[in-house]
Motif scaffolding. Structure first.
Motif, short mmCIF file in Angstrom:
data_model
loop_
_atom_site.label_atom_id
_atom_site.label_comp_id
_atom_site.label_asym_id
_atom_site.label_seq_id
_atom_site.Cartn_x
_atom_site.Cartn_y
_atom_site.Cartn_z
N THR A 8 11.61 -7.37 4.77
CA THR A 8 10.46 -6.68 4.20
C THR A 8 9.93 -5.59 5.13
O THR A 8 9.59 -4.48 4.69
CB THR A 8 9.34 -7.70 3.91
OG1 THR A 8 9.81 -8.65 2.95
CG2 THR A 8 8.10 -7.00 3.35
N LYS A 9 9.84 -5.88 6.43
CA LYS A 9 9.31 -4.91 7.38
C LYS A 9 10.19 -3.66 7.43
O LYS A 9 9.69 -2.53 7.44
CB LYS A 9 9.20 -5.54 8.76
CG LYS A 9 8.52 -4.65 9.79
CD LYS A 9 8.34 -5.38 11.11
CE LYS A 9 7.64 -4.47 12.12
NZ LYS A 9 7.45 -5.17 13.42
N ALA A 67 9.76 -1.60 4.27
CA ALA A 67 8.52 -0.83 4.33
C ALA A 67 8.70 0.42 5.18
O ALA A 67 8.26 1.52 4.82
CB ALA A 67 7.39 -1.69 4.87
N SER A 68 9.39 0.25 6.31
CA SER A 68 9.61 1.39 7.21
C SER A 68 10.51 2.43 6.55
O SER A 68 10.25 3.64 6.61
CB SER A 68 10.25 0.90 8.51
OG SER A 68 10.57 1.99 9.35
N VAL A 96 6.13 2.86 3.22
CA VAL A 96 5.00 2.24 2.52
C VAL A 96 4.60 1.01 3.33
O VAL A 96 5.27 0.62 4.29
CB VAL A 96 5.37 1.83 1.08
CG1 VAL A 96 5.71 3.06 0.24
CG2 VAL A 96 6.52 0.84 1.06
N SER A 97 3.52 0.35 2.94
CA SER A 97 3.09 -0.85 3.64
C SER A 97 3.91 -2.06 3.20
O SER A 97 4.54 -2.05 2.13
CB SER A 97 1.60 -1.11 3.35
OG SER A 97 1.43 -1.53 2.01
N THR A 98 3.88 -3.09 4.01
CA THR A 98 4.58 -4.33 3.64
C THR A 98 3.96 -4.95 2.40
O THR A 98 4.65 -5.60 1.61
CB THR A 98 4.55 -5.34 4.79
OG1 THR A 98 3.19 -5.60 5.16
CG2 THR A 98 5.33 -4.82 5.99
N TYR A 99 2.65 -4.74 2.22
CA TYR A 99 1.99 -5.27 1.02
C TYR A 99 2.53 -4.60 -0.25
O TYR A 99 2.72 -5.24 -1.28
CB TYR A 99 0.47 -5.05 1.11
CG TYR A 99 -0.16 -5.79 2.27
CD1 TYR A 99 -0.30 -7.18 2.25
CD2 TYR A 99 -0.61 -5.10 3.39
CE1 TYR A 99 -0.87 -7.86 3.32
CE2 TYR A 99 -1.18 -5.77 4.47
CZ TYR A 99 -1.31 -7.16 4.42
OH TYR A 99 -1.86 -7.82 5.48
N THR A 100 2.79 -3.28 -0.14
CA THR A 100 3.36 -2.56 -1.29
C THR A 100 4.75 -3.08 -1.60
O THR A 100 5.12 -3.27 -2.77
CB THR A 100 3.41 -1.05 -1.01
OG1 THR A 100 2.08 -0.58 -0.78
CG2 THR A 100 4.03 -0.29 -2.18
N VAL A 101 5.54 -3.32 -0.55
CA VAL A 101 6.89 -3.87 -0.75
C VAL A 101 6.80 -5.23 -1.44
O VAL A 101 7.55 -5.52 -2.37
CB VAL A 101 7.63 -4.00 0.59
CG1 VAL A 101 8.96 -4.75 0.40
CG2 VAL A 101 7.88 -2.63 1.19
#
Length: 380
Positions: A316-317, A320-321, A325-330
């Protein structure tokens, strides 16, 4: 008013069965029975296509058409070998959701398909067509027919059928993934090869061709495999003439639930002339299936991007990178993907996309081709 009430009831009925997670056979059977109430017809043929190439992958017949398969090879040649305003490919190109032959041409005799094929072979007087389109992708289409002594399809009936385009597409798209491969196919003989002559007759086949071709047919309301093959051949002839730029191919869900890939290539003789076409039918590999399965989940572009990275094993991290986007968006995207794919975890998602095709043969040895043998070894 009665027609309006009936139409709305039919729309609700078709929407319900489209969301019910039914296999394609069941969905189309129930949907066409509902449609009959709002748009009466004597016969119907419903087809599915590969959304990437729009080539035929199955046909199902209802009413007066059911069981009348002797001219299917001619239909495939006409449908995919000619350009006509109400042909499925042309409707897709021009953005039409539905069309009536009488409503479009004024006289069905002006339609080559109706005057030279449907009328002499089946006696029909008018045809209504609707594409199964969801966004920019076409998943199939339907052709409804009336007899000469019946009134032609009216404009409001054509419009109503067109308003169901996306609903039918959703039902077909969902139906593709409604079942896994329940059993492996019979003993493998490698790819099935057919040589089709310039007269559109089969000249040669590889061993076991008939058994493999029967895999292209479903048990209910399904025509023979001949229309699927003839549509490929007709498309190959157009490719040979320079009318299209990509050799025809399609991905077909077989009777067993396995995925097959069909290719058609025109052959050249020593003097450079063409006429014969070679058709190859073989089991699909994961890279060929994944885009179709992902498309059937109806993911947004961002959800597809997330899914692609999940299939590559990215956490997930890192996703996101990569996507900035943010990890929350992922995580929000992943939740939506899981809901649409009807899974609860990354592992289940990967299994749903990759392994439905191969579960029946887990434990099987690899054959000389580097691919699975047909059956797993017996358990003791």
């Amino acid at each position: 008013m009665t027609r309006g009430l009936t139409a709305e009831r039919v729309r609700r009925d078709v929407e319900v069965v489209a969301r019910a997670g039914l296999d394609i056979d069941t969905f189309l059977t129930e949907a066409v029975e509902s449609l009959q109430r709002a748009v009466p017809h004597v016969g119907a043929c419903l087809a599915t296509v590969d959304p990437s190439t729009q080539l035929l992958t199955s046909t199902r017949k209802f009413g007066d058409l059911q069981g009348r398969d002797e001219h299917d090879h001619e239909w495939g040649s006409i449908e995919y070998g000619n350009v006509e305003e109400t042909a499925f490919l042309e409707m897709s190109r021009t953005g039409l959701a539905s069309a009536g032959v009488h409503a479009t041409h004024g006289d069905p005799e002006r339609s080559h398909r109706m005057s030279s094929f449907m009328k002499p072979h089946f006696g029909y007087g008018d045809e209504l067509r609707v594409l199964f389109r969801d966004g920019g992708q076409v998943w199939g289409g339907a052709a409804l027919f009336r007899e000469p002594d019946s009134r032609p399809f009216e404009l409001d009936e054509v419009a109503f059928a067109g308003s169901l385009s996306a609903v039918f597409a959703a039902g077909v798209r969902t139906g593709l993934l409604a079942r896994t491969a329940t059993a492996p196919p019979g003993p493998s003989t490698g790819p099935t090869v057919l040589i089709i002559g310039a007269d559109d007759q089969i000249r040669q086949t590889s061993m076991g061709a008939e058994e493999r071709l029967r895999e292209l047919e479903s048990p209910t309301h399904n025509a023979r495999w001949t229309a699927i093959i003839s549509s490929l051949v007709a498309a190959a002839r157009r490719y040979a003439r320079g009318e299209t730029t990509v050799p025809p191919r399609s991905r077909v869900r077989a009777r067993s639930g396995m995925w097959l890939v069909l290719h058609a290539t025109p052959l050249l003789s020593a003097d450079g002339s063409s006429g014969d076409v070679v058709v190859t039918v073989e089991e699909a590999r994961p890279p060929e299936i994944v885009p179709l399965v992902v498309a059937a989940f109806d993911l947004t572009q961002r959800e597809r991007d997330v899914t692609q990275l999940v299939l590559q094993g990215v956490d997930t991290k890192e996703i996101a990178s990569t996507m900035r986007v943010s990890t929350y968006t992922v995580q929000d995207h992943l939740k939506s993907v899981f809901d649409k794919a009807d899974v609860r975890s990354r592992r289940e998602l990967i299994a749903r996309i990759y392994f439905d095709q191969y579960v029946p043969r887990m434990g099987a040895e690899l054959g000389p081709s580097g691919w699975f043998t047909s059956t797993a070894p017996a358990q003791v």
